[in-house]
Design a protein around this motif. Structure first.
Motif, mmCIF file in Angstrom:
data_model
loop_
_atom_site.group_PDB
_atom_site.id
_atom_site.type_symbol
_atom_site.label_atom_id
_atom_site.label_comp_id
_atom_site.label_asym_id
_atom_site.label_seq_id
_atom_site.Cartn_x
_atom_site.Cartn_y
_atom_site.Cartn_z
ATOM 1 N N ASP A 516 0.817 -1.220 0.000
ATOM 2 C CA ASP A 516 0.000 0.000 0.000
ATOM 3 C C ASP A 516 0.849 1.268 0.000
ATOM 4 O O ASP A 516 0.761 2.116 0.906
ATOM 5 C CB ASP A 516 -0.943 0.012 1.208
ATOM 6 N N VAL A 517 1.672 1.412 -1.018
ATOM 7 C CA VAL A 517 2.469 2.620 -1.158
ATOM 8 C C VAL A 517 1.562 3.779 -1.575
ATOM 9 O O VAL A 517 0.794 3.672 -2.529
ATOM 10 C CB VAL A 517 3.588 2.425 -2.200
ATOM 11 N N VAL A 518 1.632 4.878 -0.850
ATOM 12 C CA VAL A 518 0.784 6.036 -1.136
ATOM 13 C C VAL A 518 1.326 6.770 -2.356
ATOM 14 O O VAL A 518 2.513 7.112 -2.395
ATOM 15 C CB VAL A 518 0.722 6.982 0.070
ATOM 16 N N PRO A 519 0.499 7.039 -3.384
ATOM 17 C CA PRO A 519 0.998 7.724 -4.588
ATOM 18 C C PRO A 519 1.177 9.218 -4.353
ATOM 19 O O PRO A 519 0.537 9.816 -3.480
ATOM 20 C CB PRO A 519 -0.108 7.447 -5.620
ATOM 21 N N ASN A 520 2.072 9.823 -5.162
ATOM 22 C CA ASN A 520 2.314 11.274 -5.139
ATOM 23 C C ASN A 520 2.645 11.775 -3.736
ATOM 24 O O ASN A 520 2.196 12.843 -3.306
ATOM 25 C CB ASN A 520 1.110 12.029 -5.700
ATOM 26 N N TYR A 521 3.421 10.993 -3.026
ATOM 27 C CA TYR A 521 3.790 11.324 -1.651
ATOM 28 C C TYR A 521 5.199 10.820 -1.410
ATOM 29 O O TYR A 521 5.599 9.771 -1.926
ATOM 30 C CB TYR A 521 2.794 10.678 -0.679
ATOM 31 N N THR A 522 5.964 11.576 -0.626
ATOM 32 C CA THR A 522 7.329 11.151 -0.308
ATOM 33 C C THR A 522 7.296 10.050 0.738
ATOM 34 O O THR A 522 7.006 10.304 1.911
ATOM 35 C CB THR A 522 8.164 12.338 0.203
ATOM 36 N N ASN A 523 7.563 8.834 0.309
ATOM 37 C CA ASN A 523 7.622 7.693 1.222
ATOM 38 C C ASN A 523 9.058 7.501 1.699
ATOM 39 O O ASN A 523 10.010 7.650 0.918
ATOM 40 C CB ASN A 523 7.136 6.426 0.507
ATOM 41 N N ILE A 524 9.196 7.161 2.950
ATOM 42 C CA ILE A 524 10.526 6.979 3.537
ATOM 43 C C ILE A 524 10.593 5.595 4.180
ATOM 44 O O ILE A 524 9.748 5.243 5.000
ATOM 45 C CB ILE A 524 10.830 8.053 4.597
ATOM 46 N N PHE A 525 11.595 4.824 3.787
ATOM 47 C CA PHE A 525 11.823 3.498 4.372
ATOM 48 C C PHE A 525 13.173 3.529 5.068
ATOM 49 O O PHE A 525 14.208 3.812 4.444
ATOM 50 C CB PHE A 525 11.803 2.415 3.288
ATOM 51 N N ASN A 526 13.178 3.235 6.379
ATOM 52 C CA ASN A 526 14.396 3.254 7.181
ATOM 53 C C ASN A 526 14.696 1.863 7.737
ATOM 54 O O ASN A 526 13.777 1.085 8.025
ATOM 55 C CB ASN A 526 14.271 4.235 8.353
ATOM 56 N N VAL A 527 15.973 1.589 7.913
ATOM 57 C CA VAL A 527 16.429 0.351 8.538
ATOM 58 C C VAL A 527 17.333 0.717 9.712
ATOM 59 O O VAL A 527 18.243 1.543 9.564
ATOM 60 C CB VAL A 527 17.192 -0.550 7.548
ATOM 61 N N TYR A 528 17.055 0.117 10.871
ATOM 62 C CA TYR A 528 17.847 0.353 12.073
ATOM 63 C C TYR A 528 18.593 -0.925 12.460
ATOM 64 O O TYR A 528 18.113 -2.036 12.193
ATOM 65 C CB TYR A 528 16.959 0.797 13.238
ATOM 66 N N MET A 529 19.714 -0.757 13.108
ATOM 67 C CA MET A 529 20.506 -1.903 13.557
ATOM 68 C C MET A 529 21.003 -1.639 14.975
ATOM 69 O O MET A 529 21.359 -0.507 15.311
ATOM 70 C CB MET A 529 21.697 -2.145 12.619
ATOM 71 N N ARG A 530 21.027 -2.695 15.785
ATOM 72 C CA ARG A 530 21.654 -2.609 17.100
ATOM 73 C C ARG A 530 22.372 -3.911 17.392
ATOM 74 O O ARG A 530 22.057 -4.962 16.818
ATOM 75 C CB ARG A 530 20.640 -2.299 18.186
ATOM 76 N N CYS A 531 23.352 -3.832 18.289
ATOM 77 C CA CYS A 531 24.191 -4.993 18.600
ATOM 78 C C CYS A 531 24.225 -5.167 20.114
ATOM 79 O O CYS A 531 24.650 -4.262 20.842
ATOM 80 C CB CYS A 531 25.599 -4.801 18.037
ATOM 81 N N VAL A 532 23.791 -6.328 20.591
ATOM 82 C CA VAL A 532 23.766 -6.643 22.013
ATOM 83 C C VAL A 532 24.857 -7.679 22.293
ATOM 84 O O VAL A 532 24.901 -8.728 21.652
ATOM 85 C CB VAL A 532 22.386 -7.189 22.440
ATOM 86 N N GLY A 533 25.718 -7.369 23.247
ATOM 87 C CA GLY A 533 26.808 -8.293 23.571
ATOM 88 C C GLY A 533 28.076 -8.016 22.805
ATOM 89 O O GLY A 533 28.908 -8.902 22.645
ATOM 90 N N GLY A 534 28.241 -6.777 22.339
ATOM 91 C CA GLY A 534 29.437 -6.419 21.582
ATOM 92 C C GLY A 534 29.175 -5.184 20.748
ATOM 93 O O GLY A 534 28.240 -4.423 20.998
ATOM 94 N N THR A 535 30.005 -4.968 19.740
ATOM 95 C CA THR A 535 29.827 -3.852 18.821
ATOM 96 C C THR A 535 29.887 -4.377 17.391
ATOM 97 O O THR A 535 30.502 -5.407 17.115
ATOM 98 C CB THR A 535 30.914 -2.786 19.014
ATOM 99 N N ALA A 536 29.243 -3.630 16.491
ATOM 100 C CA ALA A 536 29.209 -3.991 15.074
ATOM 101 C C ALA A 536 29.608 -2.778 14.255
ATOM 102 O O ALA A 536 29.056 -1.693 14.448
ATOM 103 C CB ALA A 536 27.818 -4.480 14.670
ATOM 104 N N ALA A 537 30.583 -2.937 13.377
ATOM 105 C CA ALA A 537 31.079 -1.841 12.546
ATOM 106 C C ALA A 537 30.760 -2.125 11.081
ATOM 107 O O ALA A 537 30.924 -3.252 10.609
ATOM 108 C CB ALA A 537 32.584 -1.646 12.737
ATOM 109 N N VAL A 538 30.310 -1.093 10.375
ATOM 110 C CA VAL A 538 30.025 -1.186 8.944
ATOM 111 C C VAL A 538 30.908 -0.168 8.243
ATOM 112 O O VAL A 538 30.797 1.031 8.484
ATOM 113 C CB VAL A 538 28.538 -0.916 8.634
#
Length: 627
Positions: A516-538
């Motif tokens: 259900d993407v809304v037409p004629n509208y700025t849609n924003i898709f975000n991805v979040y990441m977290r790391c439990v028990g250490g650290t993660a580097a990209v």
């Protein structure tokens, strides 16, 4: 100009000079071949470089330098594929010693065998950037894009972040959207060079270097140092730039006052798109200010040669028909090994080109970006590295728009370097345990003899022995890396991709169908990441993603929304409670705001009344204001 001693500059201007050339070839297998001037076929060696075309001054150029030479050598030409060639010039200075300067590093592209000699043609490291660049969305400043290109093409940068960010436009955030004509990393450098108001070259150390046009001469070429020369009767100078705005479909025009010079057409630069009008104006004005220093007399001259000169060096000429008060810039440089040096400065006549230049600002056209029913794609990559701990961190953000209500698909791949927290193992034993050092018959136990076993003697008291394993028994733990999705400011429930990883490099593939993407509208898709028990580097470029669907095009016009994120560590309010609520009299932390745009806007925000913190029944009285 390559830095040389005063003795070198004096010797190179003398009526006679004593010099020689040497070189070194290093194959990809590590074999090194040294050669000197006796090994070179006379008149066969040359080095050519340029920073402009054959007619006019250009910005953002990424020309590769070329080297050719013929050697009396028995080297197997098939071993020279991608071999490195280094050339050196040696000049005798006062006192009889020789000063050596490098003439560049080149990679062999052709090696042909003749009857008695080996012919080599090579180019500098600029050709490494002729590598396919997937049309990815990315955000960062100019140095971030330079790092992205240099890392992907294995070329070292000559300048550090502070140097680039100190330049006009150097600290501005730039964006690459999928609707562009970028094909290679060389194209990316071209557009970055335009934004910075300069051009890129590979210097003599094999590093990528940004240079700008200047107005301070580094050397005066006298009449006696020129075999031939020709000078134009006009001065090339620029007083305006034009840049096509992809969103408005109009070529925007920015000029100095008075506007009586040439106009530099920047074309459709993907890094100058989709910004606020004030931001584009400031970016283009900064480019114009860098270009305004161009005040050169075009010339063409054959000289006795000064191998320390580079493209971009500003010269003055004296004697003959030259005007010593005027300057020129080396835009083309050709050195013959053992022969003359040809230098050139290109440029147009402002009076003859003025009518055409002024017409450029009226150029406009229809830029069809969306075709109904056609599959479109928006892509993203990270232009800077980041490290993630146990707090949700945004790693991907893609904006897109469609003309129809339909569905889209998100795909992503993230390469993560995980550092898991180590785990120390321990063993606990309890009971009536005594381990004597002698056997029952009184003979000492030899701990090195596996056949001798100590006798366990009972004890009436219970005792507990805790054995801590040595450090060598410390084991690598596991880190939980968790991803979450957000669409149009709404977190997507239930679906949370998760991996449990040891320390090391790992790759994860992400997918999510967007309904259900809304037409004629700025849609924003975000991805979040977290790391439990250490650290993660990209690392830079290790996160790529795309959203594809039908009838997709460029983002819609800005709707006036500004998103601000703030991460706050855990803190305590007050030392007790009153009526079941925590109380605080004043904040001790100061707020700092920064507006990421060229045109600064100021505002004030008064904090008063009662403010609820989170879902708890805590009330804070905060008088005062912050601007």
């Amino acid at each position: 100009m390559y830095p040389v001693s005063n003795a070198f500059l004096e010797a190179v201007k003398a009526n006679t000079r004593k010099y020689y050339w040497t070189g070194r070839i290093t194959t990809t297998a590590g074999t090194v071949y040294e050669f000197d001037q006796d090994d070179m076929v006379k008149g066969s060696g040359y080095i050519t470089s340029q920073c402009c075309g054959s007619t006019e001054i250009e910005l953002g150029t990424v020309y590769a330098a070329e080297m050719g030479i013929s050697l009396f050598s028995e080297i197997n030409r098939y071993t020279l594929e991608d071999a490195k060639v280094e050339l050196f010039y040696h000049l005798q200075v006062a006192g009889g010693s020789y000063e050596r300067i490098p003439m560049g590093i080149f990679e062999v592209s052709e090696a042909n065998r003749k009857a008695k000699c080996l012919e080599i043609k090579a180019y500098d490291y600029m050709v490494r950037f002729e590598k396919a660049f997937t049309s990815l969305e990315s955000i960062g400043n100019a140095y971030d894009f330079m790092v992205l290109c240099s890392t992907a093409c294995n070329v070292t940068l000559a300048q550090d972040r502070a140097t680039i960010e100190a330049m006009p436009n150097g600290s501005e955030n730039l964006s690459i959207y999928s609707d562009n004509d970028i094909e290679t990393y060389r194209d990316v450098l071209f557009y970055v060079g335009q934004v910075l108001g300069g051009f890129f070259v590979i210097n003599r150390a094999g590093e990528l270097e940004l240079r700008k046009y200047g107005n301070t001469p580094v050397l005066t070429v006298e009449r006696k140092h020129r075999f031939s020369s020709s000078f134009s009767d006009f001065i090339t100078r620029y007083t305006a730039v034009s840049s096509t705005n992809l969103r408005t479909q109009i070529a925007e025009y920015y000029a100095l006052d008075p506007d009586d010079g040439l106009t530099m057409n920047l074309g459709v630069n993907p890094l100058l798109q989709f910004g606020l009008e004030e931001t584009r104006r400031q970016l283009c004005t900064n480019i114009l200010n860098d270009l305004a220093v161009v005040n050169y007399v075009p010339f063409d001259s054959d000289t006795i040669g000064n191998p320390a000169l580079d493209v971009g060096d500003v010269l003055s000429f004296s004697g003959g028909q030259a005007d010593a008060t005027k300057y020129a810039c080396i835009t083309s440089n050709s050195i013959k090994i053992g022969g003359r040096q040809s230098i050139k400065c290109v440029g147009k006549n402002p009076k003859l080109s003025q009518a055409k230049s002024k017409n450029d600002k009226n150029i406009s056209g229809l830029l069809a970006q969306i075709e109904a029913g056609k599959i479109g794609i928006h892509t993203f990559t990270n232009a800077s590295a980041f490290t993630v701990a146990d707090v949700d961190t945004k790693i991907i953000s893609i904006e897109f728009a469609t003309t129809e209500a339909n569905h889209a698909q998100f795909f992503g791949q993230v390469i993560v370097d995980v550092t898991a927290q180590p785990v120390t193992r321990s063993v606990t034993a309890s009971g009536d345990v005594v381990i004597p050092s002698v056997n029952v018959d009184g003979v000492p136990v030899d701990p090195e003899d596996p056949e001798e076993e100590p006798v366990v003697i009972g004890n009436t008291e219970e005792q507990t022995i805790t054995i801590s394993l040595p450090m060598s028994w410390q084991e690598d733990g596991h880190a939980d890396v968790i991803f979450s999705f957000e669409f149009n400011n709404q977190m997507i429930p239930v679906h949370y991709p998760q991996e449990n990883w040891h320390s090391g490099r790992h790759t994860i593939l992400l997918y999510y169908p967007i309904e259900d993407v809304v037409p004629n509208y700025t849609n924003i898709f975000n991805v979040y990441m977290r790391c439990v028990g250490g650290t993660a580097a990209v690392d830079t470029g290790m996160c790529i993603a795309s959203i594809s669907g039908q009838s997709m095009g460029a983002s819609a016009a800005w709707d006036g929304r500004i998103d601000i994120e703030e991460y706050v560590d855990l803190f305590r309010i007050g030392n007790g409670s009153q009526n079941g609520r925590l109380q605080v009299k004043a904040f001790t932390e100061a707020d700092e705001w920064e507006v990421k745009e060229t045109m600064r806007r100021y505002y004030s925000d008064v904090k008063n009344g009662r403010t609820a913190i989170g879902a708890f029944a805590m009330v804070v009285d905060v008088p005062g204001s912050n601007a």
